[in-house]
Scaffold this active site. Structure first.
Site, PDB file in Angstrom:
ATOM      1  N   SER A  38     -14.658   6.822  49.983  1.00 18.90           N
ATOM      2  CA  SER A  38     -14.657   8.188  49.464  1.00 18.90           C
ATOM      3  C   SER A  38     -13.523   9.007  50.097  1.00 18.90           C
ATOM      4  O   SER A  38     -12.366   8.652  49.969  1.00 18.90           O
ATOM      5  CB  SER A  38     -16.038   8.811  49.678  1.00 18.90           C
ATOM      6  OG  SER A  38     -16.238   9.922  48.843  1.00 18.90           O
ATOM      7  N   ASP A 154     -19.242   6.160  43.828  1.00 17.28           N
ATOM      8  CA  ASP A 154     -18.922   6.408  45.234  1.00 17.28           C
ATOM      9  C   ASP A 154     -19.369   5.263  46.150  1.00 17.28           C
ATOM     10  O   ASP A 154     -20.520   4.827  46.111  1.00 17.28           O
ATOM     11  CB  ASP A 154     -19.609   7.708  45.657  1.00 17.28           C
ATOM     12  CG  ASP A 154     -19.037   8.279  46.938  1.00 17.28           C
ATOM     13  OD1 ASP A 154     -19.155   7.615  47.984  1.00 17.28           O
ATOM     14  OD2 ASP A 154     -18.468   9.378  46.895  1.00 17.28           O
TER      15      ASP A 154
END
Length: 270
Positions: A38, A154
């Site tokens: 991320s 993610d």
């Protein structure tokens, strides 16, 4: 000894990675390879392509909320998330370039999650931009990107602190930087303000993901050879306006870690 740096996710908190890298660079400590998830993937990819700590800091301080809002392509009725990713992709291209993994100056691994199977997907080849965009695609917030036959979201859902991927790149020792501790601790005034406003579905989804990520990051930290955990108390995931403070806390944590390391080494020699 090859040193690998594992950078956790953490949205605005992840800007502390910039401070850590700045101290390592200033002290002449060579980072041979990086793995990121991320926000850690964004910072890691930029450093792997050859950006200096000073450049990373300039990018971070430019992430003001008015500029960030303009990157969102709001169209929740036509995509799998609140926002499309075209403008965000263009911004990432400014920061990390449009390179293949083989063109990076340092080996780099980027972690995403397969939305259907739940498997960890580690990218070390292909287009870096595609991998980083997948790694930071928070479910419900961003349109779910598709790469090949996979729909990806993610990486914090499966591996928020990618120590294993850093080792598989060839690192002899892995230094992990975890910014996911103490997620809910805010100054009293801000905490009271947030309690008065009921969370919407996107805030709930975001917080659930990061709570789970924080617990998974603890497991990742145990697998690292050393861990730097900046004190991010009072800095929320969305506090991009506190970029300077986040960077400073990363610097302080790295300086403390190095000071302790020097002290320990001196004691062992004595």
């Amino acid at each position: 000894m090859k040193l690998g740096l594992a950078l956790s996710g953490g949205a605005a908190r992840g800007l502390a990675h910039v401070g850590v890298i700045g101290v390592l660079e200033r002290e002449g400590i060579q980072v041979d390879m990086l793995a990121g998830t991320s926000m850690g993937a964004i910072v890691g990819a930029a450093y792997a392509r050859g950006a200096s700590a000073a450049e990373l800091k300039a990018y971070a301080l430019d992430l003001t909320w008015p500029k960030l809002v303009r990157l969102f392509d709001f169209n929740p009725f036509k995509t799998s998330g609140l926002s499309g990713t075209r403008r965000i992709r263009d911004k990432l291209k400014e920061i990390i370039g449009d390179l293949d993994f083989s063109e990076l100056k340092r080996p780099f691994a980027c972690v995403a999650t397969d939305l259907i199977s739940g498997e960890e997907v580690v990218f070390t080849r292909g287009r870096v931009l595609d991998a980083v965009l997948a790694s930071m695609s928070l479910p419900l917030v961003f349109r779910v990107p598709r790469l090949g036959r996979r729909y990806l979201v993610d990486g914090g859902l499966c591996d928020p602190l990618p120590v294993g991927p850093a080792r598989r790149l060839g690192a002899d020792r892995v230094l992990a930087v975890n910014v996911l501790k103490n997620l809910g601790i805010l100054p009293p005034r801000r905490a009271a303000s947030k309690r008065r406003v009921p969370p919407n579905m996107f805030r709930v989804a975001e917080q659930v993901i990061y709570i789970a990520s924080a617990h998974l990051a603890e497991a990742g930290a145990r697998d690292a050879d050393a861990v730097i955990e900046p004190d991010m108390t009072g800095i929320h995931l969305e506090d991009f306006g506190l970029a300077g403070e986040a960077i400073a806390r990363g610097e302080k944590a790295a300086e403390n870690y190095l000071a302790q390391l020097v002290s320990k080494t001196a004691a062992e020699k004595a």
